[in-house]
Scaffold this motif. Structure first.
Motif, PDB file in Angstrom:
ATOM      1  N   GLU A 208       0.837  -1.193   0.000  1.00 34.74           N
ATOM      2  CA  GLU A 208       0.000   0.000   0.000  1.00 34.74           C
ATOM      3  C   GLU A 208       0.878   1.252   0.000  1.00 34.74           C
ATOM      4  O   GLU A 208       0.652   2.193  -0.776  1.00 34.74           O
ATOM      5  CB  GLU A 208      -0.880  -0.059   1.255  1.00 34.74           C
ATOM      6  CG  GLU A 208      -1.853   1.072   1.399  1.00 34.74           C
ATOM      7  CD  GLU A 208      -2.528   0.998   2.767  1.00 34.74           C
ATOM      8  OE1 GLU A 208      -2.957  -0.119   3.153  1.00 34.74           O
ATOM      9  OE2 GLU A 208      -2.603   2.031   3.441  1.00 34.74           O
ATOM     10  N   GLY A 209       1.911   1.242   0.885  1.00 32.04           N
ATOM     11  CA  GLY A 209       2.824   2.381   0.967  1.00 32.04           C
ATOM     12  C   GLY A 209       3.559   2.581  -0.349  1.00 32.04           C
ATOM     13  O   GLY A 209       3.671   3.714  -0.858  1.00 32.04           O
ATOM     14  N   ALA A 210       4.020   1.472  -0.919  1.00 29.42           N
ATOM     15  CA  ALA A 210       4.750   1.553  -2.181  1.00 29.42           C
ATOM     16  C   ALA A 210       3.841   2.128  -3.257  1.00 29.42           C
ATOM     17  O   ALA A 210       4.261   2.969  -4.069  1.00 29.42           O
ATOM     18  CB  ALA A 210       5.256   0.169  -2.582  1.00 29.42           C
ATOM     19  N   ALA A 211       2.583   1.687  -3.261  1.00 36.00           N
ATOM     20  CA  ALA A 211       1.620   2.182  -4.251  1.00 36.00           C
ATOM     21  C   ALA A 211       1.454   3.687  -4.107  1.00 36.00           C
ATOM     22  O   ALA A 211       1.402   4.416  -5.117  1.00 36.00           O
ATOM     23  CB  ALA A 211       0.276   1.469  -4.071  1.00 36.00           C
ATOM     24  N   ALA A 212       1.398   4.172  -2.855  1.00 40.57           N
ATOM     25  CA  ALA A 212       1.239   5.611  -2.625  1.00 40.57           C
ATOM     26  C   ALA A 212       2.419   6.366  -3.220  1.00 40.57           C
ATOM     27  O   ALA A 212       2.241   7.413  -3.867  1.00 40.57           O
ATOM     28  CB  ALA A 212       1.113   5.885  -1.127  1.00 40.57           C
ATOM     29  N   VAL A 213       3.622   5.820  -3.006  1.00 42.28           N
ATOM     30  CA  VAL A 213       4.820   6.490  -3.527  1.00 42.28           C
ATOM     31  C   VAL A 213       4.809   6.492  -5.058  1.00 42.28           C
ATOM     32  O   VAL A 213       5.067   7.519  -5.696  1.00 42.28           O
ATOM     33  CB  VAL A 213       6.097   5.804  -3.000  1.00 42.28           C
ATOM     34  CG1 VAL A 213       7.332   6.376  -3.695  1.00 42.28           C
ATOM     35  CG2 VAL A 213       6.209   5.999  -1.496  1.00 42.28           C
ATOM     36  N   VAL A 214       4.473   5.332  -5.631  1.00 41.64           N
ATOM     37  CA  VAL A 214       4.456   5.221  -7.092  1.00 41.64           C
ATOM     38  C   VAL A 214       3.456   6.209  -7.681  1.00 41.64           C
ATOM     39  O   VAL A 214       3.738   6.916  -8.661  1.00 41.64           O
ATOM     40  CB  VAL A 214       4.127   3.772  -7.523  1.00 41.64           C
ATOM     41  CG1 VAL A 214       3.827   3.709  -9.018  1.00 41.64           C
ATOM     42  CG2 VAL A 214       5.277   2.847  -7.158  1.00 41.64           C
ATOM     43  N   LEU A 215       2.296   6.279  -7.041  1.00 50.02           N
ATOM     44  CA  LEU A 215       1.251   7.188  -7.513  1.00 50.02           C
ATOM     45  C   LEU A 215       1.746   8.631  -7.462  1.00 50.02           C
ATOM     46  O   LEU A 215       1.597   9.401  -8.427  1.00 50.02           O
ATOM     47  CB  LEU A 215       0.003   7.004  -6.642  1.00 50.02           C
ATOM     48  CG  LEU A 215      -1.295   7.523  -7.239  1.00 50.02           C
ATOM     49  CD1 LEU A 215      -1.646   6.731  -8.498  1.00 50.02           C
ATOM     50  CD2 LEU A 215      -2.428   7.429  -6.222  1.00 50.02           C
ATOM     51  N   ALA A 216       2.359   8.990  -6.318  1.00 45.18           N
ATOM     52  CA  ALA A 216       2.881  10.356  -6.157  1.00 45.18           C
ATOM     53  C   ALA A 216       3.912  10.639  -7.244  1.00 45.18           C
ATOM     54  O   ALA A 216       3.924  11.718  -7.853  1.00 45.18           O
ATOM     55  CB  ALA A 216       3.503  10.512  -4.769  1.00 45.18           C
ATOM     56  N   PHE A 217       4.759   9.630  -7.482  1.00 43.41           N
ATOM     57  CA  PHE A 217       5.802   9.794  -8.496  1.00 43.41           C
ATOM     58  C   PHE A 217       5.190  10.021  -9.875  1.00 43.41           C
ATOM     59  O   PHE A 217       5.608  10.907 -10.625  1.00 43.41           O
ATOM     60  CB  PHE A 217       6.699   8.558  -8.491  1.00 43.41           C
ATOM     61  CG  PHE A 217       7.866   8.688  -9.407  1.00 43.41           C
ATOM     62  CD1 PHE A 217       8.998   9.404  -8.996  1.00 43.41           C
ATOM     63  CD2 PHE A 217       7.838   8.143 -10.676  1.00 43.41           C
ATOM     64  CE1 PHE A 217      10.081   9.549  -9.841  1.00 43.41           C
ATOM     65  CE2 PHE A 217       8.924   8.290 -11.525  1.00 43.41           C
ATOM     66  CZ  PHE A 217      10.046   8.993 -11.113  1.00 43.41           C
ATOM     67  N   LEU A 218       4.150   9.229 -10.179  1.00 45.80           N
ATOM     68  CA  LEU A 218       3.492   9.350 -11.480  1.00 45.80           C
ATOM     69  C   LEU A 218       2.891  10.735 -11.667  1.00 45.80           C
ATOM     70  O   LEU A 218       3.067  11.369 -12.721  1.00 45.80           O
ATOM     71  CB  LEU A 218       2.399   8.284 -11.622  1.00 45.80           C
ATOM     72  CG  LEU A 218       2.895   6.881 -11.972  1.00 45.80           C
ATOM     73  CD1 LEU A 218       1.738   5.906 -12.008  1.00 45.80           C
ATOM     74  CD2 LEU A 218       3.608   6.910 -13.324  1.00 45.80           C
ATOM     75  N   VAL A 219       2.200  11.197 -10.633  1.00 48.55           N
ATOM     76  CA  VAL A 219       1.569  12.513 -10.728  1.00 48.55           C
ATOM     77  C   VAL A 219       2.640  13.575 -10.945  1.00 48.55           C
ATOM     78  O   VAL A 219       2.507  14.457 -11.804  1.00 48.55           O
ATOM     79  CB  VAL A 219       0.732  12.811  -9.459  1.00 48.55           C
ATOM     80  CG1 VAL A 219       0.213  14.252  -9.493  1.00 48.55           C
ATOM     81  CG2 VAL A 219      -0.439  11.840  -9.346  1.00 48.55           C
ATOM     82  N   SER A 220       3.738  13.474 -10.178  1.00 48.96           N
ATOM     83  CA  SER A 220       4.826  14.450 -10.315  1.00 48.96           C
ATOM     84  C   SER A 220       5.421  14.406 -11.726  1.00 48.96           C
ATOM     85  O   SER A 220       5.733  15.442 -12.323  1.00 48.96           O
ATOM     86  CB  SER A 220       5.930  14.163  -9.298  1.00 48.96           C
ATOM     87  OG  SER A 220       5.445  14.330  -8.007  1.00 48.96           O
TER      88      SER A 220
END
Lengths: 525, 193
Positions: A208-220
């Motif tokens: 879940e945490g990794a997904a949050a980071v990946v998502l943040a990275f994608l948006v950025s």
């Protein structure tokens, strides 16, 4: 990891260790202060790593080291020849050197005073707050001398001066948040006091945490591709989310990665204003993430404390139950005691006369043995029931719980002329604390017995593929007695603590309290 | 004399222990865990019968057991024991169920032995009285009752509409059949009826 909570050792300034600590700080200051110039923009740096060391040492060994550290910094600056100025300038510069460490000391003292936690019980939340407050206090100390500093004339406007202090704050906060947690962790490792952190780094949560980071990275990345520049805002949310779900250390690693990117990985030629903004954001991410983690830690700790209190409550309730049952128990004991007394007197009389038939002796001996063992059983059951529960949840068979509980209340059942019947069986194992589950059933049984004296009370056991249950059934004839409500609440709390649920159903005049428990929940717990 | 003691307790160990205790004191005693196992006929002979029973007997109640024993052994003395002493039970045991004593567990041995011997003596006396009364005619029993009530022969003659002579004859017959001489003998006999 929960090492930030490690108790600060009782360290004196004027001790060999204190001296070594101060010397170490002086050396680290010399190295890291020089290093900080790499990130210098005005007179301050956007990353000031020595602030992290300063905070870690002061947090762990006590704010009393603020003065010695300030003097150490002053000595290093003097060694570099920075104090070779006219007296007034030297004084102002000296103050600018001394005040930040003192500000850290004061900040830590303020937070500790406000949180009123014992050092050994200090939570990650306190530390998270102190990590934000200490640099803020130090920055506020810089306000007056920022105006006095001769070099302040390099900055044309007051706003610029305030911006400089903001830079100071960003640099310090980043320094503290990036360095202090791992440093404190390393220091606590040295004291070899292992602590058990809340177990929440489960595989699904890590994903879940990794997904949050990946998502943040994608948006950025999308933002960057759309030529919106480097956007770190998504990481604020991701870090807070991770802090809440995975704790301060996970939040720290995300915040640290973001900050490292900002410190080392920004595209060459990023304008200063953008760099300041990104550093500010990185500091915000670190503060928010660590606060969220600290909050989550504190919440988990409170939940654990409540569980602990519940345990004590259950214990008190069991002792109360035993006390209430004592009259019944006394009479239960008097039955075998009657036999023992008669036989003992017989033996005494026979020994005085000096003759006793072999058959007679054998019979007496057998009787005495049987009765003492039945008394011993009774005592053992009661002792088990009154025992302190420290053992964690284990696999428990409800059949055993029921038979023990029935034994415990048997004396009282006799006194109330209640017939206890056990029907069905449940060999399935559930997860729980056997003694506490027994208490829950005892409470239900005692309630049922006092509501239907002279009648029968039934314990029904059974299981479905997914659940095992016990139920207490009776047909109440008497009105509720005092204490029944509390007994029920405790029974419910215990059942729910074992992942089960307790429900009442009425079938005609019959009242049924049924507790259902999930089978094979052990691997999830 | 062939006295007998029946000890009833759902804890058979205790019943046997007590039976053995009585045995050691030269008394014939039998232990029962269940009142269903009790003999249900009056023993022959002149001996007394004493029942020592627990009040709580599993599904049975010692008081009910005492009542059912009385049905076939009216002259049995009953002693109640209990591990659950209640004042109300104690009063009931003596007043309503005619118990000789109400003993709390753990049993006081001295008191148990004393009560049992009192009970046996009482039972023997009642057995004798019952036997004597059996020999009386219906009219003689009527006269016995009035004498026990403290009435004079003249008063009895008036009540029953008999001549004084007839009443005196009945009293002589009662004396001959039961050996009663004093008023208290008549009272005791009447009570045994």
């Amino acid at each position: 990891m929960d090492l930030d909570r490690a108790q600060p050792p009782n360290t004196y300034v004027l001790s060999p260790f204190g001296m070594v600590l101060i010397a170490t700080y002086a050396v680290l200051f010399a190295v890291l202060h020089s290093l900080a110039r790499t990130w210098g923009i005005t007179i301050y740096s956007l990353w000031y790593p020595i602030a992290g060391v300063r905070f870690a040492f002061l947090w762990r060994y006590g704010a009393k080291f603020a003065w010695p550290f300030a003097l150490a910094e002053l000595l290093v600056q003097a060694f570099w020849g920075r104090l070779d100025k006219p007296p007034m300038e030297a004084l102002v510069f000296g103050l600018s050197v001394v005040l930040p460490p003192l500000g850290y000391g004061l900040g830590i003292r303020l937070v500790r005073a406000a949180r009123k936690e014992k050092p050994e019980k200090e939570t990650a939340l306190s530390m998270a707050i102190a990590m934000a407050v200490a640099p803020a206090v130090a920055a506020s100390f810089s306000l007056p001398w920022a105006f006095l500093d001769q070099r302040a004339s390099l900055i044309a406007h007051v706003v610029d001066r305030l911006a400089a202090i903001l830079t100071f704050l960003i640099g310090d906060v980043l320094g503290v948040l990036l360095l202090a947690p791992p440093l404190l962790w390393a220091l606590a490792l040295r004291s070899a006091k292992s602590r058990h952190a809340p177990k929440r780094l489960t595989t699904p949560r890590v994903f879940e945490g990794a997904a949050a980071v990946v998502l943040a990275f994608l948006v950025s990345w999308v933002a960057y591709s759309a030529e919106l520049g480097v956007r770190l805002e998504p990481f604020v949310l991701a870090t807070v989310w991770i802090g809440l779900r995975l704790g301060p250390w996970a939040a720290w690693s995300v915040a640290a990665s973001t900050a490292l990117y900002v410190l080392f990985g920004l595209p060459v030629g990023t304008p200063t204003a953008d760099r300041v903004e990104l550093h500010l954001l990185a500091a915000c991410i670190a503060v928010a993430g660590y606060l969220a983690g600290g909050y989550s830690d504190a919440e988990i700790r409170h939940a654990a404390e409540i569980t602990q209190r519940d345990r004590l409550l259950f214990q008190a309730e069991r002792l109360k139950t035993l006390r209430a049952m004592s009259v019944a128990i006394i009479h239960e004991i008097s039955q075998p005691l009657s036999t023992l007394a008669v036989e003992a007197k017989h033996l005494r009389d026979a020994s005085q006369v000096g003759s006793m038939g072999e058959e007679d002796l054998k019979f007496t001996a057998q009787l005495i043995e049987r009765k003492s063992s039945s008394l011993a059983d009774l005592v053992r059951t009661l002792r088990r029931f009154g025992a302190r529960t420290t053992e964690p949840a284990t696999l428990v068979a409800l059949s055993e719980v029921a038979s023990e509980a029935v034994t415990v209340v048997q004396s009282e059942a006799k006194a109330l002329k209640v017939r206890l019947e056990v029907e069905g069986a449940s060999r399935e194992q559930i997860v729980g604390n056997a003694l506490e589950l027994q208490q829950a059933l005892v409470n239900l049984l005692r309630n049922a017995m006092s509501a239907s004296p002279g009648a029968s009370v039934m314990v029904r056991l059974g299981s479905t593929p997914a659940r095992a249950f016990f139920a207490v059934e009776n047909t109440p004839t008497a009105t509720a007695a005092d204490g029944m409500g509390v007994g029920l609440i405790i029974a419910r709390t215990i059942v729910e603590a074992s992942g089960g649920e307790l429900r009442r159903s009425d079938i005609g005049p019959r009242v049924i309290y049924r507790a259902d428990f999930p089978i094979k929940a052990f691997e999830h717990g | 004399m062939a006295d007998a003691i029946y000890v009833i307790d759902d804890d058979l160990d205790l019943a046997q222990s007590l039976a053995r205790l009585f045995g050691r004191h030269g008394l014939e005693a039998h232990a029962f865990a269940d009142p269903a196992g009790l003999p249900s006929v009056q023993r022959g002979g002149e001996g007394g019968l004493c029942i020592v029973t627990d009040i709580m007997l599993g599904d049975d109640n010692g008081f009910d057991v005492a009542q059912s024993i009385r049905a076939w052994a009216p002259s049995a003395a009953v002693l109640f024991m209990t591990a659950w002493p209640h004042t109300a039970d104690a009063v009931d045991a003596i007043r309503r169920h005619g118990g000789i004593d109400y003993l709390e567990k753990p049993i006081d041995e001295e008191r148990l032995l004393r009560s049992v011997s009192e009970g046996l003596a009482w039972s023997r006396e009642r057995t004798l009285a019952a036997r004597a009364i059996e020999r009386l005619s219906a009219r003689e029993r009527e006269v016995l009752g009035l004498v026990a009530d403290g009435k004079s022969s003249k008063a009895i003659a008036n009540v029953l509409g008999l001549s004084l002579k007839t009443v005196e004859d009945h009293r002589a017959a009662i004396r001959a059949k039961t050996g009663a001489h004093l008023l208290e003998d008549y009272v005791r006999l009447w009570r045994a009826l």
